[in-house]
Design a protein around this motif. Structure first.
Motif, PDB file in Angstrom:
ATOM      1  N   PRO A 186       0.836  -1.208   0.000  1.00 22.32           N
ATOM      2  CA  PRO A 186       0.000   0.000   0.000  1.00 22.32           C
ATOM      3  C   PRO A 186       0.868   1.255   0.000  1.00 22.32           C
ATOM      4  O   PRO A 186       1.971   1.269   0.559  1.00 22.32           O
ATOM      5  CB  PRO A 186      -0.797  -0.135   1.299  1.00 22.32           C
ATOM      6  N   GLU A 211      -9.636   8.365  -7.986  1.00 21.33           N
ATOM      7  CA  GLU A 211      -9.735   7.108  -8.725  1.00 21.33           C
ATOM      8  C   GLU A 211      -8.396   6.738  -9.346  1.00 21.33           C
ATOM      9  O   GLU A 211      -8.016   5.561  -9.367  1.00 21.33           O
ATOM     10  CB  GLU A 211     -10.826   7.216  -9.794  1.00 21.33           C
ATOM     11  N   ILE A 261      -6.256   5.370  -6.465  1.00 27.30           N
ATOM     12  CA  ILE A 261      -6.667   4.026  -6.065  1.00 27.30           C
ATOM     13  C   ILE A 261      -6.070   2.988  -7.016  1.00 27.30           C
ATOM     14  O   ILE A 261      -5.624   1.921  -6.588  1.00 27.30           O
ATOM     15  CB  ILE A 261      -8.210   3.930  -6.017  1.00 27.30           C
ATOM     16  N   GLU A 262      -6.037   3.317  -8.306  1.00 24.99           N
ATOM     17  CA  GLU A 262      -5.466   2.392  -9.296  1.00 24.99           C
ATOM     18  C   GLU A 262      -3.995   2.096  -8.997  1.00 24.99           C
ATOM     19  O   GLU A 262      -3.483   1.033  -9.368  1.00 24.99           O
ATOM     20  CB  GLU A 262      -5.595   2.982 -10.699  1.00 24.99           C
ATOM     21  N   GLY A 294      -2.744   1.849  -5.964  1.00 25.20           N
ATOM     22  CA  GLY A 294      -2.610   1.236  -4.650  1.00 25.20           C
ATOM     23  C   GLY A 294      -2.452   2.229  -3.516  1.00 25.20           C
ATOM     24  O   GLY A 294      -2.002   1.868  -2.422  1.00 25.20           O
ATOM     25  N   ILE A 351      -3.596   4.284  -0.457  1.00 23.14           N
ATOM     26  CA  ILE A 351      -4.648   4.140   0.556  1.00 23.14           C
ATOM     27  C   ILE A 351      -4.875   5.428   1.349  1.00 23.14           C
ATOM     28  O   ILE A 351      -5.865   5.548   2.073  1.00 23.14           O
ATOM     29  CB  ILE A 351      -4.317   2.990   1.533  1.00 23.14           C
ATOM     30  N   LEU A 363     -15.480   7.307  -1.697  1.00 20.63           N
ATOM     31  CA  LEU A 363     -14.464   6.348  -2.124  1.00 20.63           C
ATOM     32  C   LEU A 363     -13.764   5.784  -0.888  1.00 20.63           C
ATOM     33  O   LEU A 363     -12.686   6.242  -0.494  1.00 20.63           O
ATOM     34  CB  LEU A 363     -13.452   7.022  -3.058  1.00 20.63           C
ATOM     35  N   PRO A 364     -14.362   4.791  -0.249  1.00 22.72           N
ATOM     36  CA  PRO A 364     -13.815   4.281   1.015  1.00 22.72           C
ATOM     37  C   PRO A 364     -12.475   3.556   0.868  1.00 22.72           C
ATOM     38  O   PRO A 364     -11.823   3.288   1.870  1.00 22.72           O
ATOM     39  CB  PRO A 364     -14.909   3.317   1.494  1.00 22.72           C
ATOM     40  N   GLN A 365     -12.059   3.273  -0.364  1.00 20.18           N
ATOM     41  CA  GLN A 365     -10.773   2.589  -0.560  1.00 20.18           C
ATOM     42  C   GLN A 365      -9.588   3.490  -0.206  1.00 20.18           C
ATOM     43  O   GLN A 365      -8.471   3.014  -0.042  1.00 20.18           O
ATOM     44  CB  GLN A 365     -10.613   2.149  -2.016  1.00 20.18           C
ATOM     45  N   ILE A 366      -9.838   4.794  -0.094  1.00 23.02           N
ATOM     46  CA  ILE A 366      -8.749   5.740   0.119  1.00 23.02           C
ATOM     47  C   ILE A 366      -9.187   6.808   1.112  1.00 23.02           C
ATOM     48  O   ILE A 366     -10.339   7.235   1.121  1.00 23.02           O
ATOM     49  CB  ILE A 366      -8.320   6.377  -1.229  1.00 23.02           C
ATOM     50  N   GLU A 367      -8.259   7.222   1.960  1.00 25.29           N
ATOM     51  CA  GLU A 367      -8.474   8.340   2.887  1.00 25.29           C
ATOM     52  C   GLU A 367      -7.845   9.588   2.276  1.00 25.29           C
ATOM     53  O   GLU A 367      -6.737   9.532   1.738  1.00 25.29           O
ATOM     54  CB  GLU A 367      -7.813   8.061   4.235  1.00 25.29           C
ATOM     55  N   LYS A 397      -2.125  -1.467   7.956  1.00 23.23           N
ATOM     56  CA  LYS A 397      -2.215  -1.904   6.564  1.00 23.23           C
ATOM     57  C   LYS A 397      -0.830  -2.072   5.926  1.00 23.23           C
ATOM     58  O   LYS A 397      -0.681  -2.787   4.922  1.00 23.23           O
ATOM     59  CB  LYS A 397      -3.043  -0.909   5.739  1.00 23.23           C
TER      60      LYS A 397
END
Length: 323
Positions: free
Chosen positions: A4, A76, A79-80, A82, A84, A117-121, A318
């Motif tokens: 990450p 976005e 996120i692609e 990786g 976080i 977008l919960p995949q990233i803060e 993580k």
């Protein structure tokens, strides 16, 4: 590389995909002559041209709704790669002209977009623009102080590093500090090691944006290492803008070997034809960075992040190696 990633130095407008800006321009019937090359990429040949193209591209970002859409597009992309956790530089000068009420609307639009977008803060670092001058910086600092909280966690300065001195902006940084914001500033990209000394001495920052020219002053390198002042290093940006002629000449590994805490970011990725994955690939190719070093650098970034302890603890968890 599945480790990450944490990015601490990303300009929200500078991360706008060219296609996104062209699309907005078409929607609004705005001409952006001179902004793009024939292949659709951003056009510039020098740092000053880069600043001009950057500001021209921003002319189609005229309201909170556009900045919400921009935030989604930028995150976005991250996120692609990786990512976080990211800290984005946000300028009230481009978001409502420095009016606090207008700035709140822009900020809420970006915050709401990031929350989807919960995949990233995401956290925001409000920046004043150095070449707009110290008086305008006070307006940005007021916006920062008025909206400091869970989302707006830092204050910094970007723009033309050759205009004035860091200390000219001390009032604004003091205002932000009193509001509980964490501090960073661009230095040592163009202004030499002396600009980093100014930032440390006159603004009291805990992080430096770029800071790579610190390598030219061994005493400064020792000071940064001793006081654990973190550098937000953007190697691809430095090479693209000819701060250094090539990757092999870049000092990031020398700084790391001397004990300076370095992190890796992309600055304005589409302008420099890069992304965070590509940065780490090139660091591996040129300096032999392996997974252990990459993880260590991202742990440094997590510990240096302008976030609350609970978020930091989650990021560090993580980053733990898979058992």
């Amino acid at each position: 590389m599945n480790i990450p990633k944490i990015e601490l130095h990303l300009h929200i407008e500078g991360a706008a995909p060219p296609a996104f800006i062209r699309g907005l321009a078409q929607e609004k019937g705005v001409s952006l002559d001179g902004v793009f090359n024939e292949d659709g990429s951003y056009r510039f040949e020098s740092f000053n041209q880069f600043l001009s193209v950057y500001e021209a591209a921003c002319t189609v970002l005229t309201g909170p709704e556009e900045f919400g859409r921009l935030t989604t597009a930028v995150l976005e992309q991250s996120i692609e790669q990786g990512v976080i956790y990211t800290e984005a530089f946000l300028s009230p000068d481009f978001c409502g002209g420095g009016d606090v009420g207008a700035w709140r609307e822009y900020m809420h639009a970006m915050q709401e977009a990031s929350a989807k977008l919960p995949q990233i803060e995401m956290r925001g670092i409000i920046t004043c623009i150095r070449h707009f001058g110290p008086d305008q910086a006070k307006t940005a600092a007021k916006c920062a102080a008025e909206t400091a909280g869970d989302f707006i966690t830092g204050f910094g300065m970007g723009g033309d590093e050759m205009r004035g001195k860091q200390g000219d902006f001390a009032y604004s940084f003091d205002m932000a500090r009193e509001a509980g914001l964490r501090l960073t500033t661009h230095a040592g990209e163009w202004g030499g090691a002396e600009s980093v000394w100014q930032a440390v001495r006159d603004l009291g920052v805990e992080r430096i944006g770029h800071g790579v020219q610190s390598i030219d002053d061994p005493r400064l390198v020792d000071h940064l290492a001793e006081h654990e002042i973190v550098l937000e290093v953007c190697p691809g940006s430095n090479v693209a803008l000819a701060v250094y002629p090539d990757w092999h000449s870049h000092p990031i590994e020398k700084l790391r070997e001397r004990g300076v805490k370095v992190t890796v970011s992309t600055d304005d990725p589409p302008f420099f034809h890069t992304n965070l994955g590509a940065e780490y690939d090139l660091l591996g190719h040129h300096f032999g960075w392996d997974d252990e070093i990459v993880r260590d650098v991202n742990i440094t970034a997590a510990n240096a992040a302008f976030c609350d302890d609970a978020t930091r603890k989650n990021l560090l968890k993580k980053l733990e190696p898979a058992s």
